[in-house]
Design a protein around this motif. Structure first.
Motif, PDB file in Angstrom:
ATOM      1  N   ASN A 153       1.203   7.243  67.477  1.00 21.45           N
ATOM      2  CA  ASN A 153       1.170   7.143  68.942  1.00 21.45           C
ATOM      3  C   ASN A 153       0.872   5.691  69.311  1.00 21.45           C
ATOM      4  OD1 ASN A 153      -1.591   6.754  68.774  1.00 21.45           O
ATOM      5  ND2 ASN A 153      -2.010   8.937  68.972  1.00 21.45           N
ATOM      6  N   LYS A 154       0.953   5.418  70.616  1.00 19.63           N
ATOM      7  CA  LYS A 154       0.839   4.028  71.067  1.00 19.63           C
ATOM      8  C   LYS A 154      -0.471   3.368  70.597  1.00 19.63           C
ATOM      9  CE  LYS A 154       2.378   1.671  75.112  1.00 19.63           C
ATOM     10  NZ  LYS A 154       2.673   1.714  76.515  1.00 19.63           N
ATOM     11  N   LYS A 155      -1.537   4.162  70.673  1.00 24.42           N
ATOM     12  CA  LYS A 155      -2.856   3.604  70.322  1.00 24.42           C
ATOM     13  C   LYS A 155      -2.904   3.236  68.822  1.00 24.42           C
ATOM     14  CE  LYS A 155      -7.512   5.216  70.470  1.00 24.42           C
ATOM     15  NZ  LYS A 155      -8.144   6.506  70.425  1.00 24.42           N
ATOM     16  N   ASP A 156      -2.420   4.146  67.986  1.00 21.58           N
ATOM     17  CA  ASP A 156      -2.434   3.877  66.531  1.00 21.58           C
ATOM     18  C   ASP A 156      -1.479   2.742  66.162  1.00 21.58           C
ATOM     19  OD1 ASP A 156      -4.317   5.780  66.128  1.00 21.58           O
ATOM     20  OD2 ASP A 156      -2.907   7.372  65.626  1.00 21.58           O
ATOM     21  N   PHE A 157      -0.374   2.694  66.896  1.00 26.08           N
ATOM     22  CA  PHE A 157       0.582   1.618  66.645  1.00 26.08           C
ATOM     23  C   PHE A 157      -0.051   0.264  66.974  1.00 26.08           C
ATOM     24  CE2 PHE A 157       4.316  -0.809  68.513  1.00 26.08           C
ATOM     25  CZ  PHE A 157       4.669  -1.358  67.295  1.00 26.08           C
ATOM     26  N   ASN A 158      -0.772   0.196  68.106  1.00 33.41           N
ATOM     27  CA  ASN A 158      -1.438  -1.060  68.481  1.00 33.41           C
ATOM     28  C   ASN A 158      -2.449  -1.487  67.426  1.00 33.41           C
ATOM     29  OD1 ASN A 158      -0.080  -1.747  70.792  1.00 33.41           O
ATOM     30  ND2 ASN A 158      -1.327  -0.381  72.069  1.00 33.41           N
ATOM     31  N   ARG A 159      -3.095  -0.486  66.835  1.00 31.79           N
ATOM     32  CA  ARG A 159      -4.047  -0.798  65.772  1.00 31.79           C
ATOM     33  C   ARG A 159      -3.325  -1.456  64.583  1.00 31.79           C
ATOM     34  NH1 ARG A 159      -6.991   4.381  65.057  1.00 31.79           N
ATOM     35  NH2 ARG A 159      -7.806   4.235  67.139  1.00 31.79           N
ATOM     36  N   LYS A 160      -2.147  -0.909  64.250  1.00 28.22           N
ATOM     37  CA  LYS A 160      -1.354  -1.484  63.136  1.00 28.22           C
ATOM     38  C   LYS A 160      -0.961  -2.923  63.462  1.00 28.22           C
ATOM     39  CE  LYS A 160      -0.710   2.154  60.385  1.00 28.22           C
ATOM     40  NZ  LYS A 160      -1.394   2.222  59.100  1.00 28.22           N
ATOM     41  N   ILE A 202       4.369  -6.823  58.938  1.00 24.56           N
ATOM     42  CA  ILE A 202       5.623  -6.063  59.019  1.00 24.56           C
ATOM     43  C   ILE A 202       5.745  -5.367  60.380  1.00 24.56           C
ATOM     44  CG2 ILE A 202       6.770  -3.980  58.132  1.00 24.56           C
ATOM     45  CD1 ILE A 202       6.055  -4.921  55.323  1.00 24.56           C
ATOM     46  N   TYR A 203       4.677  -4.697  60.805  1.00 24.98           N
ATOM     47  CA  TYR A 203       4.742  -4.007  62.105  1.00 24.98           C
ATOM     48  C   TYR A 203       5.052  -5.005  63.230  1.00 24.98           C
ATOM     49  CZ  TYR A 203       3.473   0.698  60.616  1.00 24.98           C
ATOM     50  OH  TYR A 203       3.509   1.959  60.068  1.00 24.98           O
ATOM     51  N   ARG A 204       4.376  -6.147  63.189  1.00 22.09           N
ATOM     52  CA  ARG A 204       4.596  -7.126  64.266  1.00 22.09           C
ATOM     53  C   ARG A 204       6.032  -7.642  64.240  1.00 22.09           C
ATOM     54  NH1 ARG A 204      -0.584  -8.339  62.687  1.00 22.09           N
ATOM     55  NH2 ARG A 204       0.006  -9.982  61.239  1.00 22.09           N
ATOM     56  N   ALA A 205       6.498  -7.984  63.030  1.00 23.94           N
ATOM     57  CA  ALA A 205       7.837  -8.589  62.939  1.00 23.94           C
ATOM     58  C   ALA A 205       8.937  -7.582  63.306  1.00 23.94           C
ATOM     59  CB  ALA A 205       8.063  -9.122  61.519  1.00 23.94           C
ATOM     60  N   VAL A 206       8.777  -6.331  62.865  1.00 28.53           N
ATOM     61  CA  VAL A 206       9.813  -5.336  63.185  1.00 28.53           C
ATOM     62  C   VAL A 206       9.821  -5.077  64.690  1.00 28.53           C
ATOM     63  CG1 VAL A 206      10.554  -2.930  62.871  1.00 28.53           C
ATOM     64  CG2 VAL A 206       9.769  -4.247  60.905  1.00 28.53           C
ATOM     65  N   SER A 248       5.774   5.467  70.995  1.00 32.23           N
ATOM     66  CA  SER A 248       5.406   5.726  69.591  1.00 32.23           C
ATOM     67  C   SER A 248       6.274   4.866  68.668  1.00 32.23           C
ATOM     68  CB  SER A 248       5.584   7.209  69.260  1.00 32.23           C
ATOM     69  OG  SER A 248       6.946   7.555  69.328  1.00 32.23           O
ATOM     70  N   PHE A 249       5.869   4.803  67.410  1.00 30.16           N
ATOM     71  CA  PHE A 249       6.544   3.906  66.465  1.00 30.16           C
ATOM     72  C   PHE A 249       6.447   4.518  65.075  1.00 30.16           C
ATOM     73  CE2 PHE A 249       7.305  -0.006  64.124  1.00 30.16           C
ATOM     74  CZ  PHE A 249       8.068  -0.786  64.988  1.00 30.16           C
ATOM     75  N   ASP A 250       7.553   4.485  64.329  1.00 34.12           N
ATOM     76  CA  ASP A 250       7.543   5.121  63.002  1.00 34.12           C
ATOM     77  C   ASP A 250       8.487   4.360  62.065  1.00 34.12           C
ATOM     78  OD1 ASP A 250       7.294   6.806  60.879  1.00 34.12           O
ATOM     79  OD2 ASP A 250       8.140   8.582  61.855  1.00 34.12           O
ATOM     80  N   LEU A 251       7.952   3.864  60.967  1.00 37.57           N
ATOM     81  CA  LEU A 251       8.812   3.161  59.996  1.00 37.57           C
ATOM     82  C   LEU A 251       9.512   4.144  59.053  1.00 37.57           C
ATOM     83  CD1 LEU A 251       6.558   0.113  58.994  1.00 37.57           C
ATOM     84  CD2 LEU A 251       8.581   0.094  60.473  1.00 37.57           C
TER      85      LEU A 251
END
Ligand SMILES: Cc1cc2nc3c(=O)[nH]c(=O)nc-3n(C[C@H](O)[C@H](O)[C@H](O)COP(=O)(O)OP(=O)(O)OC[C@H]3O[C@@H](n4cnc5c(N)ncnc54)[C@H](O)[C@@H]3O)c2cc1C
Length: 544
Positions: free
Chosen positions: A183-190, A200-204, A240-243
């Motif tokens: 979810n958005k909150k967990d993604f921001n943590r990543k 990787i999360y930032r660059a993608v 949300s975000f999912d690799l």
């Protein structure tokens, strides 16, 4: 033993093998290509995978690149399971079913787990994993994820990507990440992490933002697609975000999968099967389109053509003589419905109406053991694949194109024209409901003339598929064989984004280089085997 092999042997629990016979065994998968690895590592656990990746990364920092190719059972038909450096062979030790949640059917496995065995375990719980490939008895679940495999039930249920809930992945530098939809909150943590994972999360995220216009229309209008990288399912509309969808189908070029968690479906032990015969491909296409438009889509719409039936009849007449009397139809469809009992009757009535309008002969088979006799006709393609007349073999070079369903008839016509133009014998079968055909022409790879034909036919075939708005691969993936056609399929802008994605995850080009991206056709030509066989298919355990 090289210094690298020696170092790994000292630091890993699993075996490190450099013997000529082992390297020769791993120098082929089930593609027409060959490439001999430097060594084979059988990881005992995730720590072995991490240490191998970490070591290769440290060498790369000092300017020495040792490629790492993860490998399941090696049934890949695209050359994706071949590599010149370290082969990480998963089935030997990392092959366990780790958890099966009784209530939900969610299952977690190690990457080297055998698909067939896990499917069998699910069956005892009334569940199944629908996108199983035809090779499921031999192949692994890690291989299925890496190829985004699919099969005869994909028509209704979708591909491996649709069932992959989460992954554990070893990154190029040896770090481990766990993926699932954040979810958005967990993604921001990543995004805030200082590790390689955070990078990787930032660059993608930045790349997807910058290239949003290029990416949004990149997907071909087909029912299934394993070509390139999946960039359209990473970001959710809800922030949300999912690799996970990106790793699925990436053939070990972005990370090494150690564990997979899948959703599964409830299975119905009493499906119903229509056998419909057609003398005319246009009529078959029309029937397929109408079946696909039913609110309850069939669980399978499979096909064999008259050329395949003729070949099977020649090779083993007993196999089909009671089920398919002569003269053979131009096309034979296998249309299955697996709805629960109460809904089934209604659905069968509707499908009957559609099929009787277009087919010349129609049968409904409700008895399951009788159905098996007919499915054996569809699966008799295995006989053709395994057959050899001297050096002449059915080779997988154009075996997995997929086009929009409404172009299916044109696709088949075009394929038959390619055979005629090149004086080739070939058999056609596959997932008609997905407009995804498996075609293997017969050639002798020890003959220079036939070796030239291979690349001429590939060019004509992939031009045809792309001219119809299709994808070069519906399920078997790009690998080395199809990689030279990827740029033409997606165009320069999308291809350029693929290259940037690869650089984010694998800046030193350690992970399965020469697969998917930056593969000149000339380099593929040099890897063409002179003798094609898949005899080693059943023999995927450690060799030393
Ligand atoms: C007769 C025959 C029929 C087939 N039918 C189908 C079909 O119906 N549908 C279909 O989709 N495919 C089919 N295939 C192709 C292939 O069998 C499948 O795609 C299968 O899922 C591959 O699994 P594998 O364990 O053999 O993987 P491998 O061949 O070992 O590897 C496949 C790819 O995955 C990568 N990989 C493997 N393990 C990992 C890992 N742990 N982490 C990261 N990357 C990894 C490899 O590097 C390689 O690029 C068929 C092949 C044959 C020979």
């Amino acid at each position: 033993m090289s210094k690298v092999a020696h170092y790994l042997q000292e630091h890993l629990l699993g075996e490190v093998i450099v013997s000529t016979s082992t390297r020769r065994f791993f120098a082929t998968d089930t593609s027409v290509l060959t490439l001999t690895p430097a060594m084979v590592v059988y990881p005992r656990n995730e720590a072995d995978v991490r240490k191998t990746a970490r070591f290769a990364w440290q060498l790369a920092e000092r300017g020495r690149i040792i490629p790492i190719t993860a490998r399941g059972a090696g049934t890949d038909q695209s050359g994706g399971a071949l590599g010149a450096g370290i082969i990480l062979a998963f089935p030997a030790h990392m092959n366990r079913l780790l958890e099966l949640e009784d209530k939900t059917g969610v299952v977690t496995v190690e990457a080297g787990a055998n698909y067939g065995k896990v499917q069998q375990a699910l069956k005892t719980h009334g569940r199944f994993l629908p996108p199983f490939p035809a090779s499921f008895e031999y192949s692994t679940l890690g291989g299925a994820v890496a190829n985004n495999a699919s099969g005869e039930k994909t028509c209704k249920y979708g591909s491996t990507r649709d069932f992959t809930r989460g992954l554990r992945v070893v990154l190029a530098n040896g770090e481990v990440i766990v993926t699932h939809r954040l979810n958005k909150k967990d993604f921001n943590r990543k995004l805030g992490l200082t590790s390689f994972e955070g990078e990787i999360y930032r660059a993608v995220d930045t790349l997807l933002e910058e290239q949003a216009d290029v990416i949004k229309n990149m997907d071909p209008d087909v029912t299934k697609n394993s070509a390139g990288y999946c960039l359209t399912q990473i970001r959710g509309r809800d922030g949300s975000f999912d690799l996970t969808p990106l790793f699925v189908g990436s053939q070990g070029t972005l990370g090494i999968v150690t564990e997979v968690t899948f959703d599964t479906e409830q299975s119905n032990a009493n499906p119903a099967l229509f056998i419909a015969k057609f003398d005319n491909l246009e009529q078959a296409q029309q029937a397929i389109l109408e079946l696909r438009n039913m609110p309850d889509i069939p669980s399978a719409i499979e096909m064999v053509d008259d050329q395949l039936l003729n070949l099977v009849d020649k090779l083993n007449p007993n196999q089909i003589k009671d089920t398919v009397p002569k003269p053979f139809p131009k096309a034979m469809l296998f249309v299955e419905f697996d709805n629960p009992e109460r809904a089934l009757k209604k659905v069968l009535k509707k499908a009957h109406k559609i099929l009787e309008r277009y087919s010349v002969l129609l049968e409904l088979i409700e008895d399951v053991s009788e159905q098996e006799r007919f499915w054996a006709v569809r699966h008799s393609s295995a006989l053709v694949v395994a057959h050899a007349e001297g050096n002449i073999k059915a080779v997988p070079i154009i075996e997995d194109g997929v086009v929009p369903p409404e172009r299916f008839g044109e696709f088949l016509d075009g394929v038959y024209q390619i055979f005629a133009r090149n004086h080739l014998q070939a058999a056609v079968w596959g997932h008609a409901g997905d407009a995804n055909l498996h075609i293997q022409p017969f050639v002798d790879l020890s003959q220079v003339g036939d070796r030239q034909i291979v690349f001429r036919v590939m060019q004509e075939y992939y031009d045809l598929v792309l001219s119809l708005g299709g994808s070069i691969t519906g399920e078997h993936n790009d690998g080395r064989l199809r990689a030279p056609y990827l740029q033409k399929m997606y165009g320069d802008d999308v291809y350029n984004v693929f290259q940037k994605i690869k650089r984010i995850f694998d800046p030193y080009n350690i992970l399965n280089p020469g697969v998917k991206l930056d593969v000149p056709l000339e380099s593929v030509k040099q890897m063409l085997r002179s003798n094609y066989t898949i005899e080693h298919l059943a023999d995927h355990l450690p060799h030393s």
